[in-house]
Scaffold this motif. Structure first.
Motif, PDB file in Angstrom:
ATOM      1  N   TYR A  69       3.790   3.959   3.367  1.00  0.00           N
ATOM      2  CA  TYR A  69       4.217   2.774   2.623  1.00  0.00           C
ATOM      3  C   TYR A  69       4.168   1.584   3.565  1.00  0.00           C
ATOM      4  N   SER A  70       3.446   0.541   3.164  1.00  0.00           N
ATOM      5  CA  SER A  70       3.282  -0.621   4.040  1.00  0.00           C
ATOM      6  C   SER A  70       2.844  -1.819   3.217  1.00  0.00           C
ATOM      7  N   SER A  71       2.743  -2.957   3.874  1.00  0.00           N
ATOM      8  CA  SER A  71       2.168  -4.145   3.249  1.00  0.00           C
ATOM      9  C   SER A  71       1.094  -4.695   4.171  1.00  0.00           C
ATOM     10  N   ILE A  72       0.224  -5.527   3.582  1.00  0.00           N
ATOM     11  CA  ILE A  72      -0.890  -6.068   4.353  1.00  0.00           C
ATOM     12  C   ILE A  72      -1.365  -7.367   3.696  1.00  0.00           C
ATOM     13  N   LEU A  73      -1.678  -8.351   4.493  1.00  0.00           N
ATOM     14  CA  LEU A  73      -2.192  -9.650   4.038  1.00  0.00           C
ATOM     15  C   LEU A  73      -1.164 -10.415   3.198  1.00  0.00           C
TER      16      LEU A  73
ATOM     17  N   TRP B 283      13.356  -2.082   0.720  1.00  0.00           N
ATOM     18  CA  TRP B 283      12.537  -1.611  -0.390  1.00  0.00           C
ATOM     19  C   TRP B 283      12.304  -0.110  -0.281  1.00  0.00           C
ATOM     20  N   ALA B 284      11.949   0.485  -1.393  1.00  0.00           N
ATOM     21  CA  ALA B 284      11.574   1.897  -1.407  1.00  0.00           C
ATOM     22  C   ALA B 284      10.146   2.012  -1.920  1.00  0.00           C
ATOM     23  N   SER B 285       9.469   3.053  -1.483  1.00  0.00           N
ATOM     24  CA  SER B 285       8.060   3.248  -1.822  1.00  0.00           C
ATOM     25  C   SER B 285       7.875   3.446  -3.322  1.00  0.00           C
TER      26      SER B 285
ATOM     27  N   ALA C 184      13.499   7.673  -0.606  1.00  0.00           N
ATOM     28  CA  ALA C 184      13.398   7.789   0.845  1.00  0.00           C
ATOM     29  C   ALA C 184      13.471   6.442   1.558  1.00  0.00           C
ATOM     30  N   GLY C 185      13.108   5.360   0.858  1.00  0.00           N
ATOM     31  CA  GLY C 185      13.096   4.066   1.520  1.00  0.00           C
ATOM     32  C   GLY C 185      12.115   4.047   2.678  1.00  0.00           C
ATOM     33  N   ILE C 186      12.465   3.349   3.733  1.00  0.00           N
ATOM     34  CA  ILE C 186      11.550   3.186   4.853  1.00  0.00           C
ATOM     35  C   ILE C 186      11.358   4.477   5.639  1.00  0.00           C
ATOM     36  N   SER C 187      12.261   5.458   5.485  1.00  0.00           N
ATOM     37  CA  SER C 187      12.092   6.711   6.217  1.00  0.00           C
ATOM     38  C   SER C 187      10.877   7.491   5.738  1.00  0.00           C
ATOM     39  N   VAL C 188      10.220   7.016   4.674  1.00  0.00           N
ATOM     40  CA  VAL C 188       8.987   7.651   4.207  1.00  0.00           C
ATOM     41  C   VAL C 188       7.916   7.627   5.294  1.00  0.00           C
ATOM     42  N   ASN C 189       8.022   6.703   6.260  1.00  0.00           N
ATOM     43  CA  ASN C 189       7.022   6.580   7.323  1.00  0.00           C
ATOM     44  C   ASN C 189       7.403   7.337   8.595  1.00  0.00           C
ATOM     45  N   ALA C 190       8.395   8.205   8.526  1.00  0.00           N
ATOM     46  CA  ALA C 190       8.829   8.927   9.720  1.00  0.00           C
ATOM     47  C   ALA C 190       7.659   9.657  10.374  1.00  0.00           C
ATOM     48  N   GLY C 191       7.463   9.423  11.669  1.00  0.00           N
ATOM     49  CA  GLY C 191       6.418  10.104  12.428  1.00  0.00           C
ATOM     50  C   GLY C 191       5.035   9.508  12.283  1.00  0.00           C
ATOM     51  N   LEU C 192       4.890   8.397  11.550  1.00  0.00           N
ATOM     52  CA  LEU C 192       3.568   7.823  11.283  1.00  0.00           C
ATOM     53  C   LEU C 192       3.432   6.432  11.895  1.00  0.00           C
ATOM     54  N   THR C 193       2.198   6.070  12.196  1.00  0.00           N
ATOM     55  CA  THR C 193       1.867   4.732  12.677  1.00  0.00           C
ATOM     56  C   THR C 193       0.626   4.255  11.927  1.00  0.00           C
ATOM     57  N   PRO C 194       0.360   2.924  11.916  1.00  0.00           N
ATOM     58  CA  PRO C 194      -0.873   2.437  11.292  1.00  0.00           C
ATOM     59  C   PRO C 194      -2.084   3.095  11.961  1.00  0.00           C
ATOM     60  N   PRO C 195      -3.128   3.426  11.224  1.00  0.00           N
ATOM     61  CA  PRO C 195      -3.405   3.069   9.828  1.00  0.00           C
ATOM     62  C   PRO C 195      -3.009   4.145   8.821  1.00  0.00           C
ATOM     63  N   ASN C 196      -2.029   4.974   9.156  1.00  0.00           N
ATOM     64  CA  ASN C 196      -1.693   6.120   8.309  1.00  0.00           C
ATOM     65  C   ASN C 196      -0.316   6.033   7.665  1.00  0.00           C
ATOM     66  N   LEU C 197       0.266   4.834   7.587  1.00  0.00           N
ATOM     67  CA  LEU C 197       1.585   4.703   6.980  1.00  0.00           C
ATOM     68  C   LEU C 197       1.536   5.068   5.498  1.00  0.00           C
TER      69      LEU C 197
ATOM     70  N   LEU D 273       0.836  -1.203   0.000  1.00  0.00           N
ATOM     71  CA  LEU D 273       0.000   0.000   0.000  1.00  0.00           C
ATOM     72  C   LEU D 273       0.869   1.251   0.000  1.00  0.00           C
ATOM     73  N   VAL D 274       0.522   2.205  -0.837  1.00  0.00           N
ATOM     74  CA  VAL D 274       1.175   3.515  -0.857  1.00  0.00           C
ATOM     75  C   VAL D 274       0.095   4.576  -0.687  1.00  0.00           C
ATOM     76  N   ARG D 275       0.245   5.405   0.331  1.00  0.00           N
ATOM     77  CA  ARG D 275      -0.771   6.420   0.630  1.00  0.00           C
ATOM     78  C   ARG D 275      -0.628   7.619  -0.297  1.00  0.00           C
ATOM     79  N   ILE D 276      -1.770   8.183  -0.694  1.00  0.00           N
ATOM     80  CA  ILE D 276      -1.791   9.417  -1.470  1.00  0.00           C
ATOM     81  C   ILE D 276      -2.942  10.271  -0.954  1.00  0.00           C
ATOM     82  N   VAL D 277      -2.720  11.573  -0.828  1.00  0.00           N
ATOM     83  CA  VAL D 277      -3.728  12.494  -0.301  1.00  0.00           C
ATOM     84  C   VAL D 277      -4.180  13.421  -1.426  1.00  0.00           C
ATOM     85  N   LEU D 278      -5.482  13.436  -1.691  1.00  0.00           N
ATOM     86  CA  LEU D 278      -6.050  14.326  -2.705  1.00  0.00           C
ATOM     87  C   LEU D 278      -6.506  15.620  -2.048  1.00  0.00           C
ATOM     88  N   ARG D 279      -6.201  16.744  -2.678  1.00  0.00           N
ATOM     89  CA  ARG D 279      -6.564  18.058  -2.146  1.00  0.00           C
ATOM     90  C   ARG D 279      -7.811  18.633  -2.802  1.00  0.00           C
ATOM     91  N   GLU D 280      -8.275  18.003  -3.875  1.00  0.00           N
ATOM     92  CA  GLU D 280      -9.453  18.491  -4.571  1.00  0.00           C
ATOM     93  C   GLU D 280     -10.186  17.326  -5.222  1.00  0.00           C
TER      94      GLU D 280
END
Length: 239
Positions: free
Chosen positions: A203-207, A231-233, A188-201, A92-99
């Motif tokens: 970059y992550s994997s699931i199942l 891995w990198a995001s 950025a590699g894994i540092s892309v998740n700096a300051g974040l925890t689930p469910p807001n990572l 999973l890779v998170r993306i935020v839409l502004r509009e």
């Protein structure tokens, strides 16, 4: 003549006294005001505000896109998708839409090909912030076998996406050479998740053991156990 001269002189003195009296009245100070008030001083003009907005870098619209996970010019690294590491596992890779947008395609950067790969049941999809699958592609296995470029992969059904948080899901299945089938990614590699925890990572994997994207996922179960190995995001864009 003497009497006439005196009368004229007296008249002049009287007129002069009247003039002086009037002058004294005009210069008399009012209560609360200085008798020698000068010109009224005006307030200084306000200082001009700061300049306009500064340069904020390239935007997706500059390249006929609607949104992206980052400037593709910065997607210089590749991430090797190993069969043992990701086959059947959803990343999973998170993306935020502004509009508000109409989401029709997911772009990925295919960096390397494995001409001997045997791929099947490979999908891209979109989950909302509640973990509900809102759109997905058909099997993208054929597109992963040709043209190592950035390419749009169409959703089976475009959908209106409101502003908010979404997660782009990738599911790969089959057999391939680890360092041959690769995707463009951020540096950025894994540092892309700096300051974040689930469910807001970001970059992550699931199942695991999945052959299709499930209708719902529990984003609270986001994991970094596998992607922490280096891995990198993946880089994605929307059109």
């Amino acid at each position: 003549m003497r009497t006439r001269t005196t009368t004229v002189s007296t008249g002049l003195v009287t007129a002069l006294a009247v003039v002086l009296a009037l002058a004294g009245c005009s210069n008399a100070p009012d209560k609360g005001r200085s008798a020698t008030a000068g010109p009224t001083a005006s307030a200084p003009a306000p200082a001009p505000q700061g300049g306009g907005a500064g340069f904020d870098g390239p935007r997706p619209q500059d390249q006929n896109l609607l949104a992206w996970t980052g400037d593709p010019n910065d997607a210089g690294h590749v991430t090797a998708q190993s069969t043992a590491g990701v086959a059947g596992r959803i990343t999973l890779v998170r993306i935020v839409l502004r509009e508000q947008i109409t989401w029709s395609n997911i772009w990925l950067g295919l960096a390397g090909l494995d001409p001997n790969a045997q791929l099947a049941n490979c999908y891209l999809g979109v989950y909302d912030a509640k973990g509900t699958l809102v759109a997905s592609t058909a099997d993208i296995s054929p597109q992963l076998m040709t043209d190592a470029i950035a390419k749009p992969l169409p959703l089976a059904k475009p959908f209106p996406a409101a502003p908010g948080t979404y997660f782009i899901a990738l599911l790969l299945n089959g057999n391939w050479a680890t360092n041959a089938l690769t995707l463009k990614s951020t540096g950025a590699g894994i540092s892309v998740n700096a300051g974040l925890t689930p469910p807001n990572l970001r970059y992550s994997s699931i199942l695991t053991g999945q052959s299709s994207l499930p209708a719902t996922v529990n984003l609270g179960e986001q994991s970094t156990a596998t992607i922490n190995t280096g891995w990198a995001s993946q880089w994605y864009a929307i059109s």
